[in-house]
Scaffold this motif. Structure first.
Motif, PDB file in Angstrom:
ATOM      1  N   VAL A  51       4.831   5.262   3.052  1.00 14.35           N
ATOM      2  CA  VAL A  51       4.225   6.529   3.451  1.00 14.35           C
ATOM      3  C   VAL A  51       5.193   7.664   3.142  1.00 14.35           C
ATOM      4  CG1 VAL A  51       2.783   5.522   5.254  1.00 14.35           C
ATOM      5  CG2 VAL A  51       5.076   6.275   5.821  1.00 14.35           C
ATOM      6  N   PRO A  52       4.647   8.871   2.903  1.00 13.00           N
ATOM      7  CA  PRO A  52       5.556   9.992   2.681  1.00 13.00           C
ATOM      8  C   PRO A  52       6.296  10.340   3.973  1.00 13.00           C
ATOM      9  CG  PRO A  52       3.238  10.648   2.428  1.00 13.00           C
ATOM     10  CD  PRO A  52       3.261   9.207   2.801  1.00 13.00           C
ATOM     11  N   GLY A  53       7.536  10.709   3.840  1.00 13.46           N
ATOM     12  CA  GLY A  53       8.306  11.092   5.018  1.00 13.46           C
ATOM     13  C   GLY A  53       8.967   9.898   5.670  1.00 13.46           C
ATOM     14  N   MET A  99       5.001   2.964  -6.801  1.00 18.35           N
ATOM     15  CA  MET A  99       4.498   1.819  -7.573  1.00 18.35           C
ATOM     16  C   MET A  99       3.814   2.262  -8.864  1.00 18.35           C
ATOM     17  SD  MET A  99       3.005  -0.793  -4.735  1.00 18.35           S
ATOM     18  CE  MET A  99       1.848   0.332  -3.989  1.00 18.35           C
ATOM     19  N   SER A 100       4.021   3.479  -9.313  1.00 20.99           N
ATOM     20  CA  SER A 100       3.361   3.973 -10.532  1.00 20.99           C
ATOM     21  C   SER A 100       3.777   3.178 -11.735  1.00 20.99           C
ATOM     22  CB  SER A 100       3.689   5.435 -10.763  1.00 20.99           C
ATOM     23  OG  SER A 100       3.164   6.208  -9.707  1.00 20.99           O
ATOM     24  N   ILE A 140       0.862  -1.183   0.000  1.00 25.05           N
ATOM     25  CA  ILE A 140       0.000   0.000   0.000  1.00 25.05           C
ATOM     26  C   ILE A 140       0.897   1.232   0.000  1.00 25.05           C
ATOM     27  CG2 ILE A 140      -1.814   1.238   1.235  1.00 25.05           C
ATOM     28  CD1 ILE A 140      -2.435  -1.504   2.635  1.00 25.05           C
ATOM     29  N   ASP A 141       0.818   2.020  -1.065  1.00 23.50           N
ATOM     30  CA  ASP A 141       1.615   3.229  -1.208  1.00 23.50           C
ATOM     31  C   ASP A 141       0.699   4.417  -0.938  1.00 23.50           C
ATOM     32  OD1 ASP A 141       3.239   5.336  -1.933  1.00 23.50           O
ATOM     33  OD2 ASP A 141       3.713   4.567  -3.928  1.00 23.50           O
ATOM     34  N   VAL A 142       0.785   4.986   0.269  1.00 23.39           N
ATOM     35  CA  VAL A 142      -0.084   6.089   0.670  1.00 23.39           C
ATOM     36  C   VAL A 142       0.543   7.390   0.195  1.00 23.39           C
ATOM     37  CG1 VAL A 142      -1.206   7.270   2.593  1.00 23.39           C
ATOM     38  CG2 VAL A 142      -0.826   4.792   2.699  1.00 23.39           C
TER      39      VAL A 142
END
Length: 165
Positions: free
Chosen positions: A138-140, A164-165, A61-63
């Protein structure tokens, strides 16, 4: 080939038992999606390491700030066999983490996120109970020293990985 013929007949009977909405949803999906979904539903017992088909199901899961992306992987145990990968459609991040009915400015409601995640996955034909592992990007940076979990042995940190684009 006899088993595949017998299985095809049984799938046809099962398809006739689906609701119209479920049949329309399945008919519009790619064959690879159906194959991974069936593999997940029909997988052997994961505790049976001797099975050549024993697999672990991992959801990455790429938030992101705008949207959240998902990658479902069926990974063979002990490296035997191919890895099957399925991209799930991205979803607006706010749809998972926010509750539009809240009166706060950010509408952030993490308590409802598990239910919203399960509903999203179910809409993609994935039952969350069949997942063995979740991986979050997650970012950061997540500071594990200040994390409140008492057991950090399940955490793995990998920094600066591509999307994951």
């Amino acid at each position: 080939w006899v088993f595949r013929l017998r299985l095809s007949f049984r799938f046809a009977l099962a398809a006739l038992r689906l609701s119209e909405a479920a049949a329309a949803n399945a008919a519009g999906r790619p064959t690879d999606w159906l194959a991974v979904t069936l593999q997940m539903a029909l997988r052997p017992n994961a505790d049976d390491d001797d099975s050549p088909m024993a697999e672990e199901y991992v959801l990455a899961i790429d938030v992101g700030g705008t949207r959240t992306k998902f990658l479902l992987c069926a990974m063979p145990l002990r490296g035997r066999g191919p890895v099957h990968v399925r991209h799930l459609p991205p979803v607006p991040t706010a749809q998972l983490w926010q509750n539009p009915q809240l009166e706060t400015d950010d509408k952030f409601e993490p308590e409802g996120a598990p239910h919203r995640f399960r509903e999203y996955l179910r809409g993609c034909g994935v039952e969350s109970e069949g997942l063995d592992r979740l991986i979050f990007a997650v970012p950061g940076t997540v500071d594990l020293m200040t994390e409140s979990s008492s057991d950090r042995s399940d955490y793995t940190v990998v920094k600066n990985t591509p999307s994951m684009s």
